[in-house]
Design an enzyme around this catalytic site. Structure first.
Site, PDB file in Angstrom:
ATOM      1  CG  ASN A 176      -2.489  -4.875  -7.206  1.00  0.00           C
ATOM      2  OD1 ASN A 176      -3.701  -4.844  -7.440  1.00  0.00           O
ATOM      3  ND2 ASN A 176      -1.854  -6.002  -6.896  1.00  0.00           N
ATOM      4  CD1 TRP A 177      -5.341   1.300  -6.161  1.00  0.00           C
ATOM      5  CD2 TRP A 177      -7.470   1.698  -6.765  1.00  0.00           C
ATOM      6  NE1 TRP A 177      -5.445   2.631  -6.495  1.00  0.00           N
ATOM      7  CE2 TRP A 177      -6.736   2.900  -6.862  1.00  0.00           C
ATOM      8  CE3 TRP A 177      -8.832   1.707  -7.102  1.00  0.00           C
ATOM      9  CZ2 TRP A 177      -7.333   4.102  -7.282  1.00  0.00           C
ATOM     10  CZ3 TRP A 177      -9.416   2.903  -7.519  1.00  0.00           C
ATOM     11  CH2 TRP A 177      -8.677   4.084  -7.602  1.00  0.00           C
ATOM     12  N   GLY A 187       2.207  -7.610   1.363  1.00  0.00           N
ATOM     13  CA  GLY A 187       1.198  -7.370   2.390  1.00  0.00           C
ATOM     14  C   GLY A 187       1.647  -7.773   3.791  1.00  0.00           C
ATOM     15  N   GLY A 227       0.880  -2.227  -3.432  1.00  0.00           N
ATOM     16  CA  GLY A 227      -0.431  -2.688  -2.981  1.00  0.00           C
ATOM     17  C   GLY A 227      -0.999  -1.757  -1.930  1.00  0.00           C
ATOM     18  N   GLY A 228      -0.899  -2.156  -0.666  1.00  0.00           N
ATOM     19  CA  GLY A 228      -1.514  -1.421   0.444  1.00  0.00           C
ATOM     20  C   GLY A 228      -1.294   0.086   0.404  1.00  0.00           C
TER      21      GLY A 228
END
Ligand code: PGA
Length: 251
Positions: free
Chosen positions: A9-10, A173, A233-234
């Site tokens: 998930n950019w 995050g 994510g990250g």
């Protein structure tokens, strides 16, 4: 057989140059990975360029959001059929950032899930509790409500064409990953709840874990019996990390 999967998930990161470099590295390393699914969920604007870069690869294309409406006067929105135009196979719905920052409630999330499926796109339905909810010991209630609003609107069988992602909000995050046992407990709760309604659906449902998954903790998470992969994510923005996480599906 449950399919294993890692989806990146950019979020709102990237640009044309960086995206190309990142994907060049990921494609070079992952193309031989076999039947495990790897997907990247990119910002809308980059769907066409990423689509063409992913052609003839085994990496699937996804979006991060979709309108609940089919078409019409909805300024600034993107419909599911528009995503299909770019061969988008997955779309994230109900991410906690959309729920919390953009006011999407369980009903809107359920409508987006239906809109995606109506256009032949597989929704990646995110559920998860905040730290306050965990401390108040209502994690299971919160997740049940999030799932039931979708099941009530769409029907339990539609989970055959969906992926669920358990993402504790406090782990997203923050670098604070849920322990494999904490994550497994919730994954088992999700699968058992669905099994009570439809055993076949529960047995084949892919349930991802998301929240600070990195190259160095993916293997122990993915080794848990009800965790079928991750929503990343990250670490999906760093080629070596993302590649290491995808490889961890194999162990
Ligand atoms: P993170 O994000 O891996 O950066 O914690 C996960 C997500 O929001 O899907």
């Amino acid at each position: 057989m449950r399919k294993k999967m890692v989806a990146g998930n950019w979020k709102m990161h990237g640009n044309l140059v960086d995206n190309k470099q990142l994907l060049d590295a990921v494609i070079a390393e992952l193309n031989g990975l076999g039947e495990d699914l790897v997907a990247v969920c990119v910002p809308y604007l980059y769907l066409p360029s990423v689509q063409s870069q992913l052609q003839n690869t085994k990496i699937a294309l996804g979006a991060q959001n979709v309108s609940q409406y089919e078409k019409g006067a909805y300024t600034g929105e993107i419909s599911a059929s528009m995503l299909s135009d770019f061969q988008c196979q997955y779309v994230i719905v109900g991410h906690s950032e959309r729920r919390m920052l953009f006011g999407e409630d369980n009903h809107v999330v359920a409508e987006k899930y239906v809109a995606a499926q109506n256009a032949g796109i597989t929704p990646i339905l995110c559920v998860g509790e905040t730290m306050e909810q965990r401390e108040a010991k209502i994690t299971e209630q919160v997740i049940e409500q999030q799932l039931m609003s979708v099941i009530n609107l769409a029907g339990i069988e539609t989970l055959n064409k969906a992926v669920v992602a358990y993402e504790p909000v406090w782990a997203i995050g923050t670098g604070k990953t849920a322990s494999p046992e904490q994550a497994q407990d919730v994954h088992a709760f999700i699968r058992e709840g669905i099994a009570k309604q439809n055993l076949n659906v529960a047995n084949q449902l892919t349930v991802l874990y998301g929240g600070s998954v990195k190259g160095n903790n993916a293997s122990e998470l993915f080794a848990m019996p009800d965790i079928d992969g991750g929503l990343i994510g990250g670490a999906s923005l760093i080629a070596n990390d993302f590649i290491a996480i995808c490889r961890a599906l194999r162990h």
